[in-house]
Design a protein around this motif. Structure first.
Motif, PDB file in Angstrom:
ATOM      1  N   TRP A  91      -7.512 -11.037  -3.362  1.00 48.59           N
ATOM      2  CA  TRP A  91      -8.117 -11.839  -2.296  1.00 48.59           C
ATOM      3  C   TRP A  91      -8.110 -11.080  -0.976  1.00 48.59           C
ATOM      4  O   TRP A  91      -9.051 -11.174  -0.190  1.00 48.59           O
ATOM      5  CB  TRP A  91      -7.370 -13.171  -2.153  1.00 48.59           C
ATOM      6  N   ARG A  92      -7.045 -10.321  -0.728  1.00 48.02           N
ATOM      7  CA  ARG A  92      -7.003  -9.518   0.502  1.00 48.02           C
ATOM      8  C   ARG A  92      -8.065  -8.412   0.458  1.00 48.02           C
ATOM      9  O   ARG A  92      -8.683  -8.100   1.477  1.00 48.02           O
ATOM     10  CB  ARG A  92      -5.611  -8.908   0.688  1.00 48.02           C
ATOM     11  N   LEU A  93      -8.260  -7.818  -0.712  1.00 45.20           N
ATOM     12  CA  LEU A  93      -9.291  -6.793  -0.834  1.00 45.20           C
ATOM     13  C   LEU A  93     -10.666  -7.389  -0.556  1.00 45.20           C
ATOM     14  O   LEU A  93     -11.494  -6.788   0.137  1.00 45.20           O
ATOM     15  CB  LEU A  93      -9.254  -6.188  -2.244  1.00 45.20           C
ATOM     16  N   LYS A 134      -9.795  -0.989  -9.699  1.00 42.85           N
ATOM     17  CA  LYS A 134      -8.814  -0.724 -10.755  1.00 42.85           C
ATOM     18  C   LYS A 134      -7.669   0.123 -10.225  1.00 42.85           C
ATOM     19  O   LYS A 134      -6.507  -0.100 -10.564  1.00 42.85           O
ATOM     20  CB  LYS A 134      -9.486  -0.026 -11.927  1.00 42.85           C
ATOM     21  N   HIS A 135      -8.012   1.090  -9.386  1.00 45.66           N
ATOM     22  CA  HIS A 135      -6.990   1.979  -8.826  1.00 45.66           C
ATOM     23  C   HIS A 135      -6.093   1.244  -7.825  1.00 45.66           C
ATOM     24  O   HIS A 135      -4.886   1.524  -7.745  1.00 45.66           O
ATOM     25  CB  HIS A 135      -7.673   3.164  -8.147  1.00 45.66           C
ATOM     26  N   LEU A 136      -6.664   0.293  -7.068  1.00 46.66           N
ATOM     27  CA  LEU A 136      -5.928  -0.366  -6.000  1.00 46.66           C
ATOM     28  C   LEU A 136      -5.222  -1.650  -6.428  1.00 46.66           C
ATOM     29  O   LEU A 136      -4.245  -2.065  -5.794  1.00 46.66           O
ATOM     30  CB  LEU A 136      -6.874  -0.695  -4.840  1.00 46.66           C
ATOM     31  N   SER A 137      -5.717  -2.304  -7.468  1.00 50.23           N
ATOM     32  CA  SER A 137      -5.250  -3.645  -7.805  1.00 50.23           C
ATOM     33  C   SER A 137      -3.746  -3.751  -8.090  1.00 50.23           C
ATOM     34  O   SER A 137      -3.162  -4.805  -7.802  1.00 50.23           O
ATOM     35  CB  SER A 137      -6.039  -4.189  -8.998  1.00 50.23           C
ATOM     36  N   PRO A 162       0.805  -1.226   0.000  1.00 51.21           N
ATOM     37  CA  PRO A 162       0.000   0.000   0.000  1.00 51.21           C
ATOM     38  C   PRO A 162       0.834   1.270   0.000  1.00 51.21           C
ATOM     39  O   PRO A 162       1.959   1.296   0.511  1.00 51.21           O
ATOM     40  CB  PRO A 162      -0.805  -0.120   1.301  1.00 51.21           C
ATOM     41  N   LEU A 163       0.261   2.321  -0.570  1.00 51.62           N
ATOM     42  CA  LEU A 163       0.836   3.659  -0.499  1.00 51.62           C
ATOM     43  C   LEU A 163       0.217   4.394   0.686  1.00 51.62           C
ATOM     44  O   LEU A 163      -0.849   4.002   1.183  1.00 51.62           O
ATOM     45  CB  LEU A 163       0.562   4.416  -1.799  1.00 51.62           C
ATOM     46  N   ASP A 215      -3.601   5.162   0.573  1.00 44.86           N
ATOM     47  CA  ASP A 215      -4.512   4.100   0.118  1.00 44.86           C
ATOM     48  C   ASP A 215      -5.671   3.846   1.077  1.00 44.86           C
ATOM     49  O   ASP A 215      -6.697   3.287   0.682  1.00 44.86           O
ATOM     50  CB  ASP A 215      -3.736   2.796  -0.097  1.00 44.86           C
ATOM     51  N   TRP A 216      -5.509   4.248   2.341  1.00 42.49           N
ATOM     52  CA  TRP A 216      -6.576   3.965   3.300  1.00 42.49           C
ATOM     53  C   TRP A 216      -7.885   4.651   2.894  1.00 42.49           C
ATOM     54  O   TRP A 216      -8.974   4.123   3.139  1.00 42.49           O
ATOM     55  CB  TRP A 216      -6.161   4.409   4.710  1.00 42.49           C
ATOM     56  N   LYS A 217      -7.779   5.818   2.235  1.00 43.99           N
ATOM     57  CA  LYS A 217      -8.991   6.505   1.775  1.00 43.99           C
ATOM     58  C   LYS A 217      -9.689   5.704   0.682  1.00 43.99           C
ATOM     59  O   LYS A 217     -10.920   5.577   0.672  1.00 43.99           O
ATOM     60  CB  LYS A 217      -8.639   7.893   1.254  1.00 43.99           C
ATOM     61  N   TRP A 218      -8.895   5.136  -0.236  1.00 42.42           N
ATOM     62  CA  TRP A 218      -9.475   4.326  -1.302  1.00 42.42           C
ATOM     63  C   TRP A 218     -10.041   3.021  -0.755  1.00 42.42           C
ATOM     64  O   TRP A 218     -11.083   2.535  -1.230  1.00 42.42           O
ATOM     65  CB  TRP A 218      -8.408   4.039  -2.364  1.00 42.42           C
TER      66      TRP A 218
END
Length: 311
Positions: free
Chosen positions: A184-186, A175-178, A64-65, A68-71
């Motif tokens: 699977w974690r998502l 798409k932004h996070l993948s 994670p960046l 990323d917590w917001k996304w």
């Protein structure tokens, strides 16, 4: 020579995912005869979370960046929180068949969202297809009659449309996070967030509801938690790993007819001639939008992503 695994396995996986997603509307209608809508969502999210907890050590680590917590929060808000809030109530008001047909809008909603937020090209055909689909949904709702399976089909279809908009938003966030997060974690995070979000509704439900539920309702709830939330997503991702994303995405368009057939066969759903015409308009809109996206892809662009539904 191409190995059988390279050609047969992806098709089988896609077929299984389509079958699971298509029949999920019927299973939800059956489970809702015994459980309140939000308590049912909690049950399936909690069951799926337990499964993911068992396999957590096998999941790849994410990278994670800082922001990323917001996304991730937006991801969980779209799916499962708002999505199931809308859809669970929609299925108490409209038929499984109509809800399944409306789900066909997801690919075009994703394309429109990708155009609005990621500046991806949206052809005139795709835009026309989206308008045609929305017109079909309006015709499907206005032509619906009040019956036991659909006490308020207009409101139910509007709620289902809102759920599909949330599904499209979820796919765009994925798409932004993948690139940085294991899918699977998502999914495990979403299930856990859903279990926490819907826990108050489950605690507020009558205690006798859990004890008086018949075997078919319990089996339907288990099917939604294990077969749909875990199984369909897993099968779709296995297919995605073995074929181009665009080809795998096309299978999503088979979910609505599968849901329509399942609703007619298992729930006795009926559609008037006007509603059948509306279904045809939705199908034509999806096809028109698909053709437009295919032309964009052949011209060098990439079609907007279409992820798996978590009905």
């Amino acid at each position: 020579m191409m190995r059988p695994d390279a050609s047969v396995v992806p098709v089988v996986c896609l077929g299984g995912a389509v079958l699971l997603w298509g029949t999920s509307f019927v299973a939800a209608k059956e489970a809702l005869t015994a459980f309140s809508p939000l308590a049912l969502v909690f049950a399936r999210m909690a069951l799926a979370s337990a499964v993911f907890a068992c396999f957590r050590p096998a999941m790849r680590k994410s990278r994670p960046l800082p922001g990323d917590w917001k996304w991730l929060a937006l991801l969980c808000l779209f799916q499962p929180c708002l999505y199931f809030l809308f859809e669970a109530n929609a299925l108490t008001l409209t038929t499984a068949s109509q809800a399944g047909v409306i789900s066909s809008l997801v690919p075009l909603l994703v394309a429109a969202g990708a155009w609005a937020f990621f500046a991806e090209p949206l052809s005139a055909r795709a835009a026309a297809g989206l308008v045609l689909c929305l017109t079909g949904v309006a015709g499907l709702s206005l032509g619906a009659t009040v019956e036991g399976e659909a006490p308020d089909p207009v409101l139910g279809n509007v709620l289902e449309l809102a759920a599909m908009a949330c599904a499209a938003g979820y796919m765009l966030v994925v798409k932004h996070l993948s690139p940085r997060h294991d899918p699977w974690r998502l999914t495990a995070l979403q299930c856990l967030a859903g279990a926490v979000f819907f826990l108050p509704a489950a605690l507020g439900a009558p205690g006798r509801m859990w004890l008086e539920a018949d075997a078919l309702a319990l089996a339907s709830a288990a099917y939604l938690g294990l077969g749909v939330t875990v199984g369909a997503f897993g099968l779709y991702n296995m297919a995605m790993a073995r074929m181009p994303a665009g080809r795998a995405a096309m299978a999503i368009n088979l979910v609505p007819p599968a849901a329509l057939i399942a609703g007619v066969v298992f729930r006795g759903d009926t559609l008037s001639m006007g509603q059948l015409a509306a279904c045809a308009a939705i199908a034509a809109g999806v096809l028109l939008g698909r053709v437009g996206r295919a032309k964009n892809a052949s011209a060098g662009g990439s079609p907007a992503p279409v992820g798996a539904k978590s009905v």
